[in-house]
Write a protein that holds these residues in place. Structure first.
Motif, PDB file in Angstrom:
ATOM      1  N   LYS A 148       0.785  -1.195   0.020  1.00  0.00           N
ATOM      2  CA  LYS A 148      -0.061   0.009   0.005  1.00  0.00           C
ATOM      3  C   LYS A 148       1.055   1.447  -0.022  1.00  0.00           C
ATOM      4  N   GLN A 149       1.905   1.174   0.811  1.00  0.00           N
ATOM      5  CA  GLN A 149       2.935   2.509   0.782  1.00  0.00           C
ATOM      6  C   GLN A 149       3.540   2.591  -0.544  1.00  0.00           C
ATOM      7  N   LYS A 150       3.965   1.544  -1.186  1.00  0.00           N
ATOM      8  CA  LYS A 150       4.528   1.634  -2.548  1.00  0.00           C
ATOM      9  C   LYS A 150       3.402   2.262  -3.733  1.00  0.00           C
ATOM     10  N   LEU A 151       2.216   1.664  -3.374  1.00  0.00           N
ATOM     11  CA  LEU A 151       1.041   2.151  -4.367  1.00  0.00           C
ATOM     12  C   LEU A 151       0.740   3.562  -4.092  1.00  0.00           C
ATOM     13  N   TRP A 152       0.615   4.022  -2.763  1.00  0.00           N
ATOM     14  CA  TRP A 152       0.509   5.237  -2.616  1.00  0.00           C
ATOM     15  C   TRP A 152       1.575   6.235  -3.080  1.00  0.00           C
ATOM     16  N   ASP A 153       2.818   5.994  -3.044  1.00  0.00           N
ATOM     17  CA  ASP A 153       4.002   6.927  -3.559  1.00  0.00           C
ATOM     18  C   ASP A 153       3.919   6.692  -5.022  1.00  0.00           C
ATOM     19  N   THR A 154       3.638   5.638  -5.473  1.00  0.00           N
ATOM     20  CA  THR A 154       3.424   5.613  -7.078  1.00  0.00           C
ATOM     21  C   THR A 154       2.441   6.603  -7.551  1.00  0.00           C
ATOM     22  N   ARG A 155       1.006   6.604  -6.791  1.00  0.00           N
ATOM     23  CA  ARG A 155       0.247   7.524  -7.120  1.00  0.00           C
ATOM     24  C   ARG A 155       0.630   9.009  -6.946  1.00  0.00           C
ATOM     25  N   GLU A 156       1.380   9.267  -6.007  1.00  0.00           N
ATOM     26  CA  GLU A 156       1.748  10.727  -5.943  1.00  0.00           C
ATOM     27  C   GLU A 156       2.620  11.188  -7.008  1.00  0.00           C
ATOM     28  N   ARG A 157       3.383  10.098  -7.420  1.00  0.00           N
ATOM     29  CA  ARG A 157       4.192  10.526  -8.446  1.00  0.00           C
ATOM     30  C   ARG A 157       3.671  10.677 -10.024  1.00  0.00           C
ATOM     31  N   ILE A 158       2.663   9.811 -10.221  1.00  0.00           N
ATOM     32  CA  ILE A 158       1.911   9.837 -11.478  1.00  0.00           C
ATOM     33  C   ILE A 158       0.830  11.153 -11.359  1.00  0.00           C
ATOM     34  N   THR A 159       0.470  11.447 -10.271  1.00  0.00           N
ATOM     35  CA  THR A 159      -0.510  12.721 -10.021  1.00  0.00           C
ATOM     36  C   THR A 159       0.299  14.010 -10.230  1.00  0.00           C
TER      37      THR A 159
END
Length: 280
Positions: A260-271
């Motif tokens: 979940k942490q890695k997913l959220w970090d990726t979400r922030e980068r893509i956003t």
């Protein structure tokens, strides 16, 4: 007031006029396109099929099916098996889809981050867009190791309420908007865990609004666990999402929190690259 085609002000009022003939031709052209895509979508879903099968599934007359298939074969989008006489789509259709995917700027920009997430977590990653009451897969990355086969592919659609990433997108809407989506959705019970109750969905969305994460616990495929997050576009509209899919047994406790942490970090980068207008 709704007017029919022969009541439009300033237009001839009788069939057989130049305008009426033009309208009839336009309707026939649109109908031909609709029938063609009926056949294409059916072959894409079912695979090789015979004329009678296609006619039975679509309700089209065999003469119409023959004509549609003949055009698709002539253009290279379909082929006929010599042994069985059945028709199937060719890779030319896939090539067209790949061109669309390659030219989708959101997919192009997000893909490197999605690929890195997949390799880092060693799980399957999906990137989706909202398509009305559904989500549509627009990118899928499977890791080189520890791959777990899922029944998804680019272009496939599912109801928003039936997937983790879809629920993450729904959580960005008001309760009234969610109810409207539910009312217009075609809810299918894929497993015993599939959400088929609106109150249960609304309860889950409350938790998603607090945490940012939505889940699919064997709701679409037995043994499959998914966690998803929403991604805003440059207008601030939540029309994209990312999910990670893995065997249920692998997504527990500390492992789940790490993913979940890695997913959220990726979400922030893509956003940061597709979710806001760049200045300067």
């Amino acid at each position: 007031m709704i007017l029919n085609e022969y009541q439009i002000p300033g237009r001839p009022g009788r069939a057989g006029t130049e305008y009426g003939a033009g309208q009839n031709m336009a309707r026939e052209t649109i109908q031909s396109v609709e029938r063609t895509f009926q056949v294409i979508e059916l072959l894409a879903e079912k695979g090789a099929m015979g004329v009678r099968e296609i006619g039975h599934e679509t309700g089209l007359h065999s003469t119409v099916v023959h004509r549609v298939l003949g055009t698709l074969v002539d253009m290279g989008y379909a082929d006929q098996e010599a042994e069985t006489g059945r028709y199937l789509l060719t890779y030319k259709m896939l090539a067209v889809g790949n061109c669309i995917q390659e030219r989708n700027s959101a997919v192009k920009l997000a893909h490197p981050y999605l690929a890195a997430l997949s390799e880092e977590c060693r799980e399957t990653v999906h990137f989706v867009e909202r398509a009305g009451t559904n989500i549509r897969y627009i990118d899928k990355i499977t890791p080189t190791a520890n791959m777990f086969a899922t029944g998804s592919h680019v272009g496939l659609e599912f109801p928003l309420a039936g997937t983790a990433v879809g629920k993450a997108i729904l959580a960005e809407l008001s309760e009234e908007e969610v109810k409207a989506v539910w009312q217009d959705s075609h809810i299918v019970q894929y497993t015993a865990h599939t959400i088929c109750d609106l109150d249960r969905l609304l309860s889950e969305l409350k938790d998603t609004r607090k945490t940012g994460f939505a889940y699919d616990r064997e709701e679409r495929e037995a043994g499959l666990f998914c966690v998803g997050v929403s991604v805003p576009d440059y207008r601030g509209m939540y029309n994209y999402g990312i999910s990670i899919s893995a065997p249920l047994a692998r997504m527990q406790d500390e492992r789940l929190e790490e993913v979940k942490q890695k997913l959220w970090d990726t979400r922030e980068r893509i956003t940061s690259i597709i979710g806001a207008r760049r200045k300067g």
